[in-house]
Design a protein around this motif. Structure first.
Motif, short mmCIF file in Angstrom:
data_model
loop_
_atom_site.label_atom_id
_atom_site.label_comp_id
_atom_site.label_asym_id
_atom_site.label_seq_id
_atom_site.Cartn_x
_atom_site.Cartn_y
_atom_site.Cartn_z
N LEU A 219 0.83 -1.20 0.00
CA LEU A 219 0.00 0.00 0.00
C LEU A 219 0.87 1.25 0.00
N ILE A 220 0.40 2.24 -0.75
CA ILE A 220 1.06 3.54 -0.85
C ILE A 220 0.03 4.61 -0.49
N GLN A 221 0.44 5.58 0.29
CA GLN A 221 -0.46 6.69 0.62
C GLN A 221 -0.21 7.86 -0.33
N VAL A 222 -1.27 8.38 -0.90
CA VAL A 222 -1.17 9.54 -1.78
C VAL A 222 -0.81 10.75 -0.91
N ASN A 223 0.40 11.28 -1.08
CA ASN A 223 0.80 12.38 -0.21
C ASN A 223 0.18 13.71 -0.67
N ASP A 224 0.25 14.70 0.18
CA ASP A 224 -0.44 15.98 -0.08
C ASP A 224 0.05 16.62 -1.36
N GLU A 225 1.36 16.62 -1.58
CA GLU A 225 1.92 17.30 -2.75
C GLU A 225 1.46 16.64 -4.04
N ILE A 226 1.49 15.31 -4.08
CA ILE A 226 1.05 14.60 -5.28
C ILE A 226 -0.42 14.89 -5.56
N TRP A 227 -1.24 14.87 -4.52
CA TRP A 227 -2.66 15.11 -4.73
C TRP A 227 -2.90 16.55 -5.21
N GLN A 228 -2.24 17.51 -4.63
CA GLN A 228 -2.43 18.90 -5.03
C GLN A 228 -1.96 19.15 -6.46
N ASP A 229 -0.83 18.51 -6.84
CA ASP A 229 -0.28 18.75 -8.17
C ASP A 229 -1.02 18.00 -9.28
N TRP A 230 -1.60 16.83 -8.96
CA TRP A 230 -2.11 15.98 -10.02
C TRP A 230 -3.59 15.65 -9.91
N HIS A 231 -4.26 16.09 -8.88
CA HIS A 231 -5.70 15.82 -8.77
C HIS A 231 -6.44 16.51 -9.92
N VAL B 75 -5.79 16.53 -13.07
CA VAL B 75 -4.95 17.07 -14.14
C VAL B 75 -4.81 16.02 -15.25
N GLY B 76 -5.42 16.30 -16.40
CA GLY B 76 -5.35 15.37 -17.52
C GLY B 76 -6.03 14.06 -17.19
N SER B 77 -5.51 12.99 -17.76
CA SER B 77 -6.07 11.66 -17.50
C SER B 77 -5.87 11.31 -16.03
N THR B 78 -6.89 10.74 -15.41
CA THR B 78 -6.84 10.52 -13.97
C THR B 78 -7.56 9.24 -13.59
N MET B 79 -7.16 8.66 -12.47
CA MET B 79 -7.91 7.52 -11.91
C MET B 79 -8.68 7.97 -10.67
N PHE B 80 -8.73 9.29 -10.44
CA PHE B 80 -9.53 9.89 -9.36
C PHE B 80 -9.09 9.41 -7.98
N LEU B 81 -7.78 9.46 -7.76
CA LEU B 81 -7.28 9.16 -6.43
C LEU B 81 -7.81 10.19 -5.43
N GLU B 82 -8.12 9.72 -4.24
CA GLU B 82 -8.64 10.61 -3.21
C GLU B 82 -7.52 11.15 -2.33
N TYR B 83 -7.82 12.22 -1.64
CA TYR B 83 -6.85 12.89 -0.77
C TYR B 83 -6.36 11.93 0.31
N ALA C 86 0.50 7.56 -11.90
CA ALA C 86 1.93 7.45 -12.19
C ALA C 86 2.75 8.22 -11.17
N ALA C 87 2.29 9.43 -10.83
CA ALA C 87 3.02 10.25 -9.86
C ALA C 87 2.98 9.62 -8.47
N ALA C 88 1.81 9.13 -8.05
CA ALA C 88 1.69 8.49 -6.75
C ALA C 88 2.54 7.23 -6.67
N LEU C 89 2.56 6.46 -7.74
CA LEU C 89 3.35 5.23 -7.78
C LEU C 89 4.83 5.54 -7.62
N GLY C 90 5.32 6.48 -8.43
CA GLY C 90 6.75 6.80 -8.39
C GLY C 90 7.18 7.37 -7.06
N ALA C 91 6.43 8.36 -6.56
CA ALA C 91 6.80 8.99 -5.29
C ALA C 91 6.66 8.00 -4.14
#
Length: 391
Positions: free
Chosen positions: A93-105, A107-115, A137-142
């Motif tokens: 499990l990976i937690q979507v961090n604040d920066e990733i959510w703010q930058d990519w929520h 934006v373009g194609s999305t899977m609608f990750l929640e905060y 992709a951003a959440a996975l990498g970070a």
């Protein structure tokens, strides 16, 4: 090259055999006469048969271009490498961090990750490969590397390790970055080959799906060939205003695995039509001729300093060659390696290549791996090998 070994085969096996020239960028019109040649609407096009290593068609294969969301194939492959090495697990499990959510929520194609959502690597990979999720992709990498900068460093290191010599990645998702991210068609074909060859189970698990349901949203894949062209199973489209429309795709029929790249299409309609016609042309304009089944022993290579003086060489996938429909010729097969090989050798390690050639045409090569491990020789084995070498 040291350690080259020729192999002869029965005429019955190689009857009516010939090869097609690997077509260069300056000779894109050198292709077999066919009632439906590849459409000319795209500036960059490449078609490769992985079973033979042959280039069936090429137009500007070494021209750099911005891949847009095709970048996500590199993100997926980097994750596949880490999964295979046991560094991460799909159920981690990976937690979507604040920066990733703010930058990519949104934006373009999305899977609608929640905060601050906790989501598995498995779900993120499905989001990346099926609906081209920028946030995924951003959440996975970070989440794996600790930061996007570290993840991008890993992407580039992985690209270099598989021989992508003229590509660079600046983002995990291909979002516009002032040209820092660029690839070539030849490098993308190298990436597709590495992914399909090294990680066939992960490739099958994550690519070629038509739809994704996640967080209450259902979205469809925009892959233009999967579900439309027989045997098609991926890989990834890409679009930005700067890059135009592109596609890295693959399909397999009757033991032949084709990989195609089209890039710079001016519209999505042209990209879809070109991709479908191009891959279909590859199957129809050429005839595949099998040589070796997957896991077949192709030959052997000499080993120095090992518990054995030789190692069997095995095909990692079905090996064959293509001929333009209706053409014949003679084939020559040669095993190439820098030898003798030095122990230790790991089972499955690529140690040689099979060269497939015909007089007057450019040869192609496919990888061969060690069928068994060869340990370093102990004292007794060194003595035996030394005596054997005298005779």
């Amino acid at each position: 090259m040291a350690g080259a070994a020729s192999i002869s085969f029965p005429k019955s096996l190689l009857a009516a055999a010939a090869l097609v020239t690997s077509v260069g960028a300056a000779s894109a019109d050198r292709k077999p006469t066919d009632p439906a040649p590849p459409p000319p609407e795209v500036p960059i096009a490449l078609l490769v048969d992985l079973s033979s290593g042959q280039t069936l068609y090429a137009r500007e294969p070494d021209r750099r271009f911005m891949p847009a969301s095709i970048t996500k194939v590199m993100t997926a492959f980097t994750a596949f490498e880490m999964i295979a090495a046991g560094k991460v697990s799909p159920d981690q499990l990976i937690q979507v961090n604040d920066e990733i959510w703010q930058d990519w929520h949104g934006v373009g194609s999305t899977m609608f990750l929640e905060y601050r959502q906790r989501v598995s690597i498995d779900a993120l990979l499905h989001g990346v490969t099926t609906v081209s999720a920028n946030d995924g992709a951003a959440a996975l990498g970070a989440g794996i590397a600790g930061s996007l900068d570290k993840w991008v460093e890993q992407m580039n290191a992985t690209a270099r390790s598989i021989g992508m010599r003229d590509s660079h990645f600046g983002t995990p998702n291909g979002w516009m970055d002032e040209g820092k991210t660029f690839v070539t068609a030849r490098d993308l074909a190298t990436l597709a080959e590495a992914m399909i060859t090294r990680h066939p189970d992960l490739y099958e698990r994550y690519f070629g799906h038509q739809r994704l349901k996640f967080n209450g949203f259902e979205q469809r894949n925009h892959d233009p060939i999967s579900g439309v062209i027989e045997g098609a199973d991926g890989l990834k489209t890409g679009f930005t205003n700067q890059a135009g429309y592109g596609f890295l795709g693959s399909a397999e029929r009757d033991g032949r695995r084709l990989v195609m790249v089209v890039a710079g299409a001016p519209t999505g309609r042209i990209q879809r039509a070109t991709s479908r016609a191009f891959i279909e042309w590859g199957f129809q304009a050429f005839r595949g001729h099998p040589l070796f089944a997957k896991d077949a022993i192709v030959g052997e290579a000499s080993v120095q300093g090992g518990s054995s003086r030789s190692v069997n060489l095995m095909a990692v996938r079905p090996i064959g060659y293509d001929l333009p429909a209706g053409q014949t010729g003679d084939v020559r097969l040669t095993i190439r390696y820098e030898g003798p090989l030095r122990a230790p050798i790991a089972k499955g390690e690529q140690v040689a290549e099979l060269e497939i050639a015909v007089e007057g045409l450019r040869p192609s090569r496919v990888p061969l791996v060690a069928a068994d491990a060869v340990d370093e020789a102990n004292l007794a084995e060194r003595l035996v090998n030394g005596l054997a070498g005298l005779f």
